[in-house]
Write a protein that holds these residues in place. Structure first.
Motif, PDB file in Angstrom:
ATOM      1  N   ILE A   8       0.706  -1.453   0.059  1.00 56.08           N
ATOM      2  CA  ILE A   8       0.031  -0.033  -0.032  1.00 56.08           C
ATOM      3  C   ILE A   8       0.773   1.299  -0.039  1.00 56.08           C
ATOM      4  O   ILE A   8       1.483   1.494   1.038  1.00 56.08           O
ATOM      5  N   GLY A   9       0.850   2.162  -1.062  1.00 52.63           N
ATOM      6  CA  GLY A   9       1.767   3.051  -1.255  1.00 52.63           C
ATOM      7  C   GLY A   9       2.864   3.043  -2.216  1.00 52.63           C
ATOM      8  O   GLY A   9       3.608   2.273  -1.977  1.00 52.63           O
ATOM      9  N   ALA A  10       2.846   3.884  -3.120  1.00 55.46           N
ATOM     10  CA  ALA A  10       4.040   3.734  -4.152  1.00 55.46           C
ATOM     11  C   ALA A  10       4.964   5.074  -3.803  1.00 55.46           C
ATOM     12  O   ALA A  10       5.556   5.883  -4.694  1.00 55.46           O
ATOM     13  N   ALA A  34      -2.966   5.576  -3.562  1.00 54.09           N
ATOM     14  CA  ALA A  34      -4.148   6.743  -3.340  1.00 54.09           C
ATOM     15  C   ALA A  34      -4.134   7.700  -4.491  1.00 54.09           C
ATOM     16  O   ALA A  34      -5.147   8.354  -4.842  1.00 54.09           O
ATOM     17  N   THR A  35      -2.733   8.235  -4.864  1.00 56.73           N
ATOM     18  CA  THR A  35      -2.832   9.474  -5.833  1.00 56.73           C
ATOM     19  C   THR A  35      -2.612   8.868  -7.208  1.00 56.73           C
ATOM     20  O   THR A  35      -2.746   7.753  -7.416  1.00 56.73           O
ATOM     21  N   ASP A  36      -2.345   9.660  -8.005  1.00 58.93           N
ATOM     22  CA  ASP A  36      -2.247   9.386  -9.437  1.00 58.93           C
ATOM     23  C   ASP A  36      -0.712   9.361 -10.004  1.00 58.93           C
ATOM     24  O   ASP A  36      -0.338   9.651 -11.357  1.00 58.93           O
ATOM     25  N   PHE A 224      -7.555   4.527  -2.712  1.00 56.60           N
ATOM     26  CA  PHE A 224      -7.454   4.820  -1.577  1.00 56.60           C
ATOM     27  C   PHE A 224      -7.889   3.493  -0.641  1.00 56.60           C
ATOM     28  O   PHE A 224      -8.830   3.205  -0.574  1.00 56.60           O
ATOM     29  N   VAL A 225      -6.904   3.040   0.123  1.00 56.25           N
ATOM     30  CA  VAL A 225      -7.431   1.734   0.914  1.00 56.25           C
ATOM     31  C   VAL A 225      -8.211   2.378   2.132  1.00 56.25           C
ATOM     32  O   VAL A 225      -7.440   3.267   2.789  1.00 56.25           O
ATOM     33  N   LYS A 226      -9.293   1.877   2.346  1.00 54.71           N
ATOM     34  CA  LYS A 226     -10.105   2.177   3.562  1.00 54.71           C
ATOM     35  C   LYS A 226     -10.051   1.045   4.716  1.00 54.71           C
ATOM     36  O   LYS A 226     -10.248   1.609   5.659  1.00 54.71           O
ATOM     37  N   ASN A 398      -3.777  12.097   2.263  1.00 48.74           N
ATOM     38  CA  ASN A 398      -3.077  10.843   1.811  1.00 48.74           C
ATOM     39  C   ASN A 398      -1.596  11.044   2.541  1.00 48.74           C
ATOM     40  O   ASN A 398      -0.742  10.300   2.296  1.00 48.74           O
ATOM     41  N   PHE A 399      -1.432  12.212   3.269  1.00 50.96           N
ATOM     42  CA  PHE A 399      -0.271  12.334   3.968  1.00 50.96           C
ATOM     43  C   PHE A 399      -0.364  12.831   5.534  1.00 50.96           C
ATOM     44  O   PHE A 399       0.142  12.540   6.496  1.00 50.96           O
ATOM     45  N   ARG A 400      -1.274  13.787   5.670  1.00 48.05           N
ATOM     46  CA  ARG A 400      -1.648  14.316   6.918  1.00 48.05           C
ATOM     47  C   ARG A 400      -0.348  14.971   7.710  1.00 48.05           C
ATOM     48  O   ARG A 400      -0.482  15.135   9.074  1.00 48.05           O
TER      49      ARG A 400
HETATM   50  C1  FAD Z   1       8.616  19.155   3.037  1.00 45.77           C
HETATM   51  C2  FAD Z   1       9.313  18.009   2.968  1.00 45.77           C
HETATM   52  C3  FAD Z   1      10.602  18.138   2.887  1.00 45.77           C
HETATM   53  C4  FAD Z   1      11.518  17.136   3.183  1.00 45.77           C
HETATM   54  N1  FAD Z   1      12.825  17.013   2.841  1.00 45.77           N
HETATM   55  C5  FAD Z   1      13.497  15.757   3.116  1.00 45.77           C
HETATM   56  C6  FAD Z   1      15.020  15.840   2.619  1.00 45.77           C
HETATM   57  O1  FAD Z   1      15.366  17.033   2.110  1.00 45.77           O
HETATM   58  N2  FAD Z   1      15.704  14.562   2.528  1.00 45.77           N
HETATM   59  C7  FAD Z   1      15.152  13.504   3.027  1.00 45.77           C
HETATM   60  O2  FAD Z   1      15.914  12.760   3.084  1.00 45.77           O
HETATM   61  N3  FAD Z   1      13.538  13.481   3.207  1.00 45.77           N
HETATM   62  C8  FAD Z   1      13.021  14.581   3.288  1.00 45.77           C
HETATM   63  N4  FAD Z   1      11.732  14.652   3.592  1.00 45.77           N
HETATM   64  C9  FAD Z   1      11.211  13.352   4.371  1.00 45.77           C
HETATM   65  C10 FAD Z   1      10.943  12.281   3.006  1.00 45.77           C
HETATM   66  O3  FAD Z   1      10.170  13.106   2.011  1.00 45.77           O
HETATM   67  C11 FAD Z   1      10.028  11.103   3.599  1.00 45.77           C
HETATM   68  O4  FAD Z   1      10.598  10.627   4.726  1.00 45.77           O
HETATM   69  C12 FAD Z   1       9.984  10.007   2.630  1.00 45.77           C
HETATM   70  O5  FAD Z   1       9.518  10.495   1.229  1.00 45.77           O
HETATM   71  C13 FAD Z   1       8.743   9.057   3.032  1.00 45.77           C
HETATM   72  O6  FAD Z   1       8.741   8.001   2.329  1.00 45.77           O
HETATM   73  P1  FAD Z   1       7.420   6.795   2.457  1.00 45.77           P
HETATM   74  O7  FAD Z   1       7.778   5.872   1.521  1.00 45.77           O
HETATM   75  O8  FAD Z   1       7.793   6.493   3.834  1.00 45.77           O
HETATM   76  O9  FAD Z   1       6.211   7.380   2.612  1.00 45.77           O
HETATM   77  P2  FAD Z   1       5.292   8.358   1.561  1.00 45.77           P
HETATM   78  O10 FAD Z   1       6.351   9.138   0.498  1.00 45.77           O
HETATM   79  O11 FAD Z   1       4.293   9.316   2.152  1.00 45.77           O
HETATM   80  O12 FAD Z   1       4.638   7.016   0.711  1.00 45.77           O
HETATM   81  C14 FAD Z   1       3.262   6.742   1.249  1.00 45.77           C
HETATM   82  C15 FAD Z   1       2.560   6.482  -0.114  1.00 45.77           C
HETATM   83  O13 FAD Z   1       1.249   5.966   0.330  1.00 45.77           O
HETATM   84  C16 FAD Z   1       0.144   6.705  -0.366  1.00 45.77           C
HETATM   85  N5  FAD Z   1      -1.057   6.436   0.539  1.00 45.77           N
HETATM   86  C17 FAD Z   1      -1.364   7.089   1.625  1.00 45.77           C
HETATM   87  N6  FAD Z   1      -2.556   6.498   2.365  1.00 45.77           N
HETATM   88  C18 FAD Z   1      -2.927   5.691   1.203  1.00 45.77           C
HETATM   89  C19 FAD Z   1      -4.212   4.727   1.527  1.00 45.77           C
HETATM   90  N7  FAD Z   1      -4.959   4.893   2.449  1.00 45.77           N
HETATM   91  N8  FAD Z   1      -4.365   4.041   0.419  1.00 45.77           N
HETATM   92  C20 FAD Z   1      -3.273   3.761  -0.695  1.00 45.77           C
HETATM   93  N9  FAD Z   1      -2.213   4.626  -0.672  1.00 45.77           N
HETATM   94  C21 FAD Z   1      -1.981   5.457   0.381  1.00 45.77           C
HETATM   95  C22 FAD Z   1       0.517   7.892  -0.359  1.00 45.77           C
HETATM   96  O14 FAD Z   1      -0.217   8.725  -1.414  1.00 45.77           O
HETATM   97  C23 FAD Z   1       1.957   7.926  -0.756  1.00 45.77           C
HETATM   98  O15 FAD Z   1       2.230   7.747  -2.444  1.00 45.77           O
HETATM   99  C24 FAD Z   1      10.975  15.768   3.360  1.00 45.77           C
HETATM  100  C25 FAD Z   1       9.448  15.392   3.327  1.00 45.77           C
HETATM  101  C26 FAD Z   1       8.709  16.644   3.523  1.00 45.77           C
HETATM  102  C27 FAD Z   1       7.055  16.629   3.542  1.00 45.77           C
END
Ligand code: FAD
Length: 479
Positions: A8-10, A34-36, A224-226, A398-400
């Motif tokens: 769940i999540g790309a 959840a997004t495109d 969006f997985v609920k 999708n982030f909160r």
């Molecule tokens: C403003 C900002 C600046 C940052 N700067 C840096 C930086 O400079 N360097 C660094 O290393 N990190 C930085 N980070 C942190 C980094 O971006 C994150 O730690 C990392 O991208 C998280 O990846 P993830 O795969 O854990 O989660 P995410 O990237 O959030 O991936 C989760 C995916 O799940 C999807 N999703 C959510 N809910 C559902 C659902 N119910 N059903 C289906 N899909 C769902 C979302 O759409 C998303 O695509 C920053 C973050 C932000 C917001």
């Protein structure tokens, strides 16, 4: 037919998990996103002369950093301009001289990284404030203006609020296992944006000679997985229900949605409810908001000085700001330049004002930032920006929020990322729900390299499981 694995999540963790599974022979993988688009909190978009990043922007560190290891041998990273020449600028328009700025930053930085923090009883904010005041009161520092000291401390608090994505450093835990990767903390992507890392994971970056890993065809967008029904029975123990009414069965599910999404949907997302250890972790780990507002100007009025401008408010001016319609701009901690984009200037926003500002119109945002720029750069002629783009991580369901950190509440509930990372198993001990994503990484949370590590960690867990099973079958067959 191999086990069916749904991710769940790309985002970075999801793509890392999927590509690792695929490469190691577990090809019955599907990603529900959840997004495109792919990337999640890595979101590079065209703006200005090339691209900007609404989320992750810099590769933080070199040693034991998987992003650096992927990108550096291909020559994809360079030192960012914001690594140096950072200035402190006061609300009366004066720029603190570079030597004094560096001195204050260095003093505060050493305190914030001190090993004494580990044994200190109070909060991070108490520690830094106490030690900083002690240091500036030493004879050798008596030359520093006392009002400037106070202004700097407020500004340094804002910097830490952004760095740790927390509303106040009095909430931030000192019992933190986080480790910075050694080396340059601000490496940028040579004008190509952080999305390059997704191309690297997918084997499709132009500088790679290897084969494309065909994961994109396994992603279903706008799903969006609920609800996840996670202990159904031996044939497909998990069923996933999406907002649009579709459903998917799986042997294993790897969850990578943000901690913000887990917090918001904790009561409804899991059937049966998650065990208390998980609920405790989801409730206890902090998830804060940091945003960027990026403006394009016709003429870069700031050109000759500094790369980052941290804002220092005089007390009287701060009080009148708080009584004005621009009160929300108190959440802007600094303006900074963007690599290879001479006409762009970005603002960092953090804390509760940052969440409030997400609700304002684009014009309100531009007006507020112009007010700030004209106040702090008094000498300059500043025309309105020709374009503005901003992130709104908190309002997006999708982030909160932006990224996780450890708060006093995390300590009080005696929880942390290790609890969040524990997989949930079926009655035979087989992992059914696996948890990845930046918030599950005890050392590198809040980063892209941390997120990728967790995707690989959970993929490896399943790879090990099926390799062991395969070996057992082979042993039985040969005996
Ligand atoms: C403003 C900002 C600046 C940052 N700067 C840096 C930086 O400079 N360097 C660094 O290393 N990190 C930085 N980070 C942190 C980094 O971006 C994150 O730690 C990392 O991208 C998280 O990846 P993830 O795969 O854990 O989660 P995410 O990237 O959030 O991936 C989760 C995916 O799940 C999807 N999703 C959510 N809910 C559902 C659902 N119910 N059903 C289906 N899909 C769902 C979302 O759409 C998303 O695509 C920053 C973050 C932000 C917001």
């Amino acid at each position: 037919m191999s086990a069916k694995i749904v991710i769940i999540g790309a985002g970075s963790a999801g793509i890392a998990a999927a590509t690792r599974l695929y490469q190691r022979g577990l090809k019955n993988v599907q990603i529900l996103e959840a997004t495109d688009r792919i990337g999640g909190r890595v979101h590079t978009v065209p703006f200005g002369e090339n691209v900007i990043d609404k989320g992750a922007q810099w590769c933080h560190g070199e040693k034991q950093n998987v992003v650096f290891e992927l990108a550096s041998p291909l020559g994809l990273l360079e030192s960012s301009i914001i690594g140096g020449n950072n200035l402190l600028i006061q609300s009366n328009g004066e720029i603190v001289n570079q030597a004094l700025s560096d001195r204050l930053m260095q003093m505060a930085g050493e305190i914030a990284e001190s090993e004494e923090l580990e044994t200190y009883g109070g909060t991070f904010g108490d520690f830094v404030t106490e030690r900083f005041m002690k240091a500036v009161n030493e004879e050798k520092n008596k030359d520093i203006d006392r009002e400037l000291v106070q202004q700097f401390l407020v500004s340094y608090h804002n910097y830490q609020k952004g760095y740790n994505a927390i509303d106040s450093w009095y909430e931030y835990s000192v019992n933190d296992d986080a480790e910075d990767c050694e080396g340059n903390q601000t490496l940028s992507w040579m004008g190509k944006g952080y999305q390059s890392v997704l191309d690297l994971l997918l084997g499709r970056h132009p500088s790679q000679n290897g084969d494309l890993i065909p994961i994109e065809e396994k992603i279903v967008f706008n799903k969006f997985v609920k609800n996840i029904h996670w202990n159904r029975g031996p044939d497909y123990p998990v069923t996933i229900y999406c907002q649009d009414g579709s459903q998917y069965d799986a042997d294993h599910v790897i969850l990578t949605m943000s901690l913000g999404v887990l917090k918001e949907n904790l009561q409804t997302m899991f059937t049966p409810q998650l065990p208390s250890i998980k609920r405790n972790a989801i409730t206890g780990i902090y998830f804060g908001t940091v945003n960027k507002i990026i403006m394009e100007f016709k003429v870069p009025f700031w050109a000759e000085v500094g790369n980052t401008f941290s804002l220092l408010w005089g007390q009287d001016e701060l009080e009148s700001l708080r009584a004005s319609k621009y009160a929300w701009t108190e959440g802007v901690s600094a303006f900074f330049k963007i690599d290879r984009q001479p006409k762009l200037l970005a603002a960092w926003m953090m804390g509760k004002e940052c969440r409030q500002a997400e609700l304002l119109s684009g014009q309100d945002i531009i007006d507020g930032l112009l007010f700030l720029l004209r106040k702090f750069f008094k000498e300059k002629q500043i025309d309105p920006p020709i374009k503005m783009i901003r992130s709104q991580w908190f309002s997006d369901r999708n982030f909160r929020g932006s990224y996780s950190s450890r708060s006093i509440k995390t300590d009080l509930l005696q929880t942390g990322c290790n609890d969040l990372a524990i997989p949930l198993t079926d009655c035979f001990g087989k992992p059914v729900l696996l948890f990845a994503g930046e918030a599950t990484n005890s050392k590198h949370y809040g980063t892209v390299h941390g997120a990728i590590e967790t995707g690989w960690r959970e993929a490896n867990r399943l790879i090990d499981l099926y390799e062991k099973q395969q070996k057992k079958v082979e042993t039985v067959q040969t005996t």
